[in-house]
Design a protein around this motif. Structure first.
Motif, PDB file in Angstrom:
ATOM      1  N   PHE A 131      -0.767 -53.440  11.915  1.00  0.00           N
ATOM      2  CA  PHE A 131      -1.438 -54.350  10.983  1.00  0.00           C
ATOM      3  C   PHE A 131      -2.527 -55.154  11.682  1.00  0.00           C
ATOM      4  CE2 PHE A 131       2.243 -56.998  12.216  1.00  0.00           C
ATOM      5  CZ  PHE A 131       1.643 -58.199  12.496  1.00  0.00           C
ATOM      6  N   THR A 152      -4.312 -53.788  14.218  1.00  0.00           N
ATOM      7  CA  THR A 152      -5.364 -52.773  14.293  1.00  0.00           C
ATOM      8  C   THR A 152      -6.093 -52.661  12.956  1.00  0.00           C
ATOM      9  OG1 THR A 152      -3.849 -51.584  15.709  1.00  0.00           O
ATOM     10  CG2 THR A 152      -5.818 -50.421  15.023  1.00  0.00           C
ATOM     11  N   ALA A 153      -5.310 -52.707  11.868  1.00  0.00           N
ATOM     12  CA  ALA A 153      -5.912 -52.574  10.538  1.00  0.00           C
ATOM     13  C   ALA A 153      -6.937 -53.678  10.314  1.00  0.00           C
ATOM     14  CB  ALA A 153      -4.829 -52.623   9.467  1.00  0.00           C
ATOM     15  N   ALA A 154      -6.596 -54.910  10.695  1.00  0.00           N
ATOM     16  CA  ALA A 154      -7.526 -56.022  10.510  1.00  0.00           C
ATOM     17  C   ALA A 154      -8.760 -55.841  11.380  1.00  0.00           C
ATOM     18  CB  ALA A 154      -6.839 -57.341  10.831  1.00  0.00           C
ATOM     19  N   ARG A 155      -8.566 -55.336  12.612  1.00  0.00           N
ATOM     20  CA  ARG A 155      -9.709 -55.108  13.498  1.00  0.00           C
ATOM     21  C   ARG A 155     -10.623 -54.024  12.921  1.00  0.00           C
ATOM     22  NH1 ARG A 155     -11.821 -57.014  16.996  1.00  0.00           N
ATOM     23  NH2 ARG A 155     -11.501 -55.954  18.963  1.00  0.00           N
ATOM     24  N   LEU A 156     -10.004 -52.994  12.322  1.00  0.00           N
ATOM     25  CA  LEU A 156     -10.793 -51.898  11.774  1.00  0.00           C
ATOM     26  C   LEU A 156     -11.576 -52.331  10.543  1.00  0.00           C
ATOM     27  CD1 LEU A 156      -8.406 -48.841  12.122  1.00  0.00           C
ATOM     28  CD2 LEU A 156     -10.512 -49.257  13.344  1.00  0.00           C
ATOM     29  N   LEU A 157     -11.167 -53.447   9.936  1.00  0.00           N
ATOM     30  CA  LEU A 157     -11.931 -53.968   8.802  1.00  0.00           C
ATOM     31  C   LEU A 157     -13.131 -54.774   9.289  1.00  0.00           C
ATOM     32  CD1 LEU A 157      -8.964 -55.148   6.590  1.00  0.00           C
ATOM     33  CD2 LEU A 157     -10.581 -53.344   6.036  1.00  0.00           C
ATOM     34  N   ARG A 174     -12.904 -57.402  11.232  1.00  0.00           N
ATOM     35  CA  ARG A 174     -12.569 -58.821  11.345  1.00  0.00           C
ATOM     36  C   ARG A 174     -12.680 -59.284  12.789  1.00  0.00           C
ATOM     37  NH1 ARG A 174     -13.666 -60.684   6.809  1.00  0.00           N
ATOM     38  NH2 ARG A 174     -12.562 -59.743   5.081  1.00  0.00           N
ATOM     39  N   ILE A 212     -14.594 -50.002  18.220  1.00  0.00           N
ATOM     40  CA  ILE A 212     -14.586 -51.090  17.223  1.00  0.00           C
ATOM     41  C   ILE A 212     -15.388 -52.281  17.715  1.00  0.00           C
ATOM     42  CG2 ILE A 212     -13.158 -52.526  15.734  1.00  0.00           C
ATOM     43  CD1 ILE A 212     -10.754 -51.012  16.556  1.00  0.00           C
ATOM     44  N   CYS A 258     -17.924 -50.814  10.654  1.00  0.00           N
ATOM     45  CA  CYS A 258     -16.467 -50.641  10.595  1.00  0.00           C
ATOM     46  C   CYS A 258     -16.046 -50.303   9.175  1.00  0.00           C
ATOM     47  CB  CYS A 258     -15.752 -51.920  11.018  1.00  0.00           C
ATOM     48  SG  CYS A 258     -15.769 -52.221  12.783  1.00  0.00           S
ATOM     49  N   ARG A 259     -16.688 -50.984   8.218  1.00  0.00           N
ATOM     50  CA  ARG A 259     -16.261 -50.858   6.838  1.00  0.00           C
ATOM     51  C   ARG A 259     -16.708 -49.563   6.172  1.00  0.00           C
ATOM     52  NH1 ARG A 259     -14.838 -55.414   4.106  1.00  0.00           N
ATOM     53  NH2 ARG A 259     -13.926 -56.936   5.497  1.00  0.00           N
ATOM     54  N   PHE A 278      -2.961 -45.596   7.563  1.00  0.00           N
ATOM     55  CA  PHE A 278      -2.246 -45.320   8.799  1.00  0.00           C
ATOM     56  C   PHE A 278      -1.038 -44.415   8.580  1.00  0.00           C
ATOM     57  CE2 PHE A 278      -4.634 -49.033   9.792  1.00  0.00           C
ATOM     58  CZ  PHE A 278      -4.958 -48.879  11.122  1.00  0.00           C
ATOM     59  N   GLU A 305       4.137 -50.326   8.833  1.00  0.00           N
ATOM     60  CA  GLU A 305       3.707 -51.054  10.025  1.00  0.00           C
ATOM     61  C   GLU A 305       2.302 -51.612   9.865  1.00  0.00           C
ATOM     62  OE1 GLU A 305       4.203 -51.349  13.908  1.00  0.00           O
ATOM     63  OE2 GLU A 305       5.699 -52.282  12.632  1.00  0.00           O
ATOM     64  N   SER A 306       1.540 -51.034   8.955  1.00  0.00           N
ATOM     65  CA  SER A 306       0.127 -51.402   8.909  1.00  0.00           C
ATOM     66  C   SER A 306      -0.129 -52.593   7.997  1.00  0.00           C
ATOM     67  CB  SER A 306      -0.721 -50.207   8.486  1.00  0.00           C
ATOM     68  OG  SER A 306      -0.493 -49.911   7.136  1.00  0.00           O
ATOM     69  N   PHE A 307       0.939 -53.193   7.468  1.00  0.00           N
ATOM     70  CA  PHE A 307       0.773 -54.411   6.680  1.00  0.00           C
ATOM     71  C   PHE A 307       1.477 -55.566   7.378  1.00  0.00           C
ATOM     72  CE2 PHE A 307      -0.044 -51.213   3.515  1.00  0.00           C
ATOM     73  CZ  PHE A 307      -1.110 -51.764   2.824  1.00  0.00           C
ATOM     74  N   ASP A 308       0.796 -56.720   7.392  1.00  0.00           N
ATOM     75  CA  ASP A 308       1.416 -57.901   7.976  1.00  0.00           C
ATOM     76  C   ASP A 308       2.653 -58.251   7.150  1.00  0.00           C
ATOM     77  OD1 ASP A 308       2.095 -60.470   8.852  1.00  0.00           O
ATOM     78  OD2 ASP A 308       0.031 -60.895   9.431  1.00  0.00           O
ATOM     79  N   GLU A 367      -8.095 -59.458   2.204  1.00  0.00           N
ATOM     80  CA  GLU A 367      -8.647 -59.379   3.555  1.00  0.00           C
ATOM     81  C   GLU A 367      -9.602 -58.194   3.683  1.00  0.00           C
ATOM     82  OE1 GLU A 367      -6.057 -58.137   6.702  1.00  0.00           O
ATOM     83  OE2 GLU A 367      -6.919 -59.575   8.095  1.00  0.00           O
TER      84      GLU A 367
END
Lengths: 238, 344
Positions: A125, A127-132, A134, B98, B106-107, B113, B118-121, B132
């Motif tokens: 999660f 990594t996900a934020a970094r990939l956005l 952020r 990155i 990036c966008r 994933f 795992e990829s969500f807080d 976000e």
């Protein structure tokens, strides 16, 4: 001075001291000081430690290396001895004792925060934020800090007891609060002289310190159980 | 020529959204002085001289055994890793990892994933995670939520807007997969990298997710890089397929052609390993041997130790890409190799 060293009675539940002052009143007033100082010192430790830990964990490389060696050095000394030295150099006063205890105790927070950051930043999660796209600040403030808050808070509650002991200890040695300030450690120290005639003078602040420290330790244990990952469902709903 | 192939042909003439050019990635283990004295260099070559391009609106399937470098390739596309050699180009511009990509770069790439949960807080409800990911989220992320947009996103992946207040652990695998897709769509990317998007789901959920993916692609014109070890799933969704073996793309071409007439012996053996539903058919034919150790690659063609059609030439020289129609294949014997091996 008519009420010198009176034994506990209905008028003075915990007796009076060598100057005829009510011990219970002084204890109650002193709790403000002892607890207030302990909270301030712990907060300062927590803030410094968290900041250092975040920087070390996130930056890595030589910055991490340097900061962690500093932490190792601090942890290698017995805290109270180091605090004694610092407070001794700065001179006896309550502010100096607070400073000394804060400087000595942040290392364990830094360790904890750094290791949490190291494991968290590998989580997807983050990594996900970094990939956005952020920024690091965003990731740190929004994702990392909330997720390391629980263990840090637990450590802080467990630490508060130690800080109270530290302040009382240094005050007992004459480095902290100066008489007539009603600080628990100072009261303990000045009561020592009369231990044969007036047992309540040392016992009252002693028991107070013991119960408070014990209380914070139990609180810390409960928080740890409550905030553990398995229980995280409950906390968010609290 | 089918409609699908025609579509992928006309897409190829444009500048691809993302392109890998002769990319290699090696991972070197940290070694002590003693290890270095005894065993020498033990860098693992995870990706070896790979080129591929993805256009918006098309689906590129990436297949191969576990450990063949599919996920590493995905990380090179998203910028989680940077190549040791070769370039990654976004819309024709060379980009790094990155750190060196601008937020808007990036966008351009969305990611779903492999481990969705795992990829969500875990501390964030769905609406916060989706907010976000939204483009104008700089101000909104100060704690507020863009309810309209989140609503729309959830609807576009066929979820009820009530889900917005839930936490990731309260959602099922299928729901979470949809939320992950919604998050990838939130910032309007040109290409979405899907790493094993259906591998942890039951068959019924797999089917609905696959249909949703196809539907979303039709509506938003987004490109997919679809990583899977399940060839049936890839066959259903992909326009083009790239087959990977030991960090190399050994065969690439239009999905239909490649599945009907595999040219590389490895593609052929992958297809033969799919069990048939008809009991009268031959049992699945598993490939003998193990994938090569990436720290010690075989000389010549990496597949030759396991290849039924290997000759002395294969052990000595690395084959170049041979083009057969719009398929490119890295084998000396293609397509004769297949004929030879299917006779016995």
């Amino acid at each position: 001075m008519i009420h010198q060293l009176e034994a506990p009675s209905l008028v003075h539940p915990l007796g009076t001291d060598q100057l005829g002052r009510d011990v219970l009143t002084r204890l109650l007033h002193g709790s403000r000081l002892s607890l207030g100082i302990a909270v301030i010192v712990t907060t300062v430790r927590l803030v410094i430690g968290t900041a250092v830990g975040l920087v070390a964990g996130y930056a890595g490389g030589w910055i991490d290396e340097a900061l962690m060696r500093l932490v190792d050095t601090l942890l290698a000394f017995p805290g109270i001895v180091l605090a004694l030295v610092i407070a001794g150099i700065l001179g006896p006063s309550l502010v100096n004792v607070m400073l000394a205890l804060a400087v000595v105790g942040w290392a364990s927070y830094a360790r904890l925060v750094r290791s949490s950051v190291l494991s968290l930043r590998e989580r997807e999660f983050v990594t996900a934020a970094r990939l956005l796209g952020r920024s690091r600040t965003h990731v740190t403030v929004r994702h990392l800090i909330p997720n390391i808050a629980a263990p840090v808070v637990v450590l802080a509650t467990l630490d508060i007891g130690g800080v109270i002991l530290g302040i009382s200890g240094l005050s007992f040695l004459g480095l902290g609060a100066q008489p007539p300030t009603p600080e628990w450690g100072t009261m303990l120290a000045s009561g020592r002289t009369y231990i044969r005639q007036a047992w309540w003078l040392v016992n009252a602040p002693g028991v107070c310190i013991m119960i408070t420290v014990l209380g914070f330790n139990i609180l810390g244990d409960c928080l740890r159980d409550r905030l553990s990952p398995a229980q995280s469902n409950q906390i968010e709903k609290l | 020529m089918t409609q699908r192939e025609r579509k992928s042909n006309e897409l190829q003439s444009r500048t691809p959204v993302i392109e890998l050019q002769n990319v290699s990635k090696t991972f070197s283990e940290e070694q002590s002085v003693f290890d270095r004295l005894w065993s020498g260099d033990s860098a693992a070559e995870a990706i070896c001289n790979v080129s591929m391009a993805v256009n918006s609106g098309e689906t590129v399937g990436l297949v191969g055994e576990s450990g063949c470098g599919k996920s590493t390739l995905a990380k090179l596309l998203t910028g989680q890793l940077t190549p040791n050699e070769g370039h990654v180009r976004l819309d024709g511009t060379r980009v790094g990892g990155i750190k060196d990509r601008s937020p808007s770069q990036c966008r351009q790439i969305g990611v779903v994933f492999q481990h969705v949960r795992e990829s969500f807080d875990p501390r964030w409800p769905v609406n916060r995670s989706l907010t976000e990911a939204l483009n104008d989220a700089e101000t909104v992320s100060e704690g507020g939520t863009n309810f309209n947009e989140v609503d729309g996103l959830l609807r576009s992946v066929e979820l009820s807007p009530e889900i917005a207040d839930r936490y990731p652990r309260e959602l099922s695998g299928g729901q979470l997969q949809r939320v992950a897709l919604a998050r990838a769509l939130a910032h309007d990317p040109d290409v979405i990298v899907l790493d094993e998007p259906v591998s942890g789901l039951d068959m019924a959920t797999q089917a609905t997710i696959l249909n949703l993916l196809a539907d979303v692609q039709r509506r938003f014109g987004v490109g997919y890089v679809f990583i899977s070890h399940d060839l049936d799933v890839v066959r259903y969704l992909a326009d083009r397929v790239a087959v990977m073996y030991a960090g190399e793309i050994v065969e690439e071409g239009p999905a239909r052609k490649l599945f009907e007439h595999p040219n590389h012996p490895y593609t052929d053996s992958l297809l033969r390993a799919i069990p048939s539903i008809d009991p009268g058919d031959a049992p699945p034919n598993s490939l003998q041997g193990d994938p090569p150790d990436l720290t010690d690659r075989p000389t010549g063609c990496p597949f030759h130790p396991r290849c039924p059609a290997a000759t002395a030439e294969c052990a000595e020289h690395q084959p170049n890409f041979e083009t057969i129609g719009n398929i490119r294949v890295q084998c000396f014997h293609a397509p004769h190799a297949i004929k030879g091996s299917s006779d016995n």
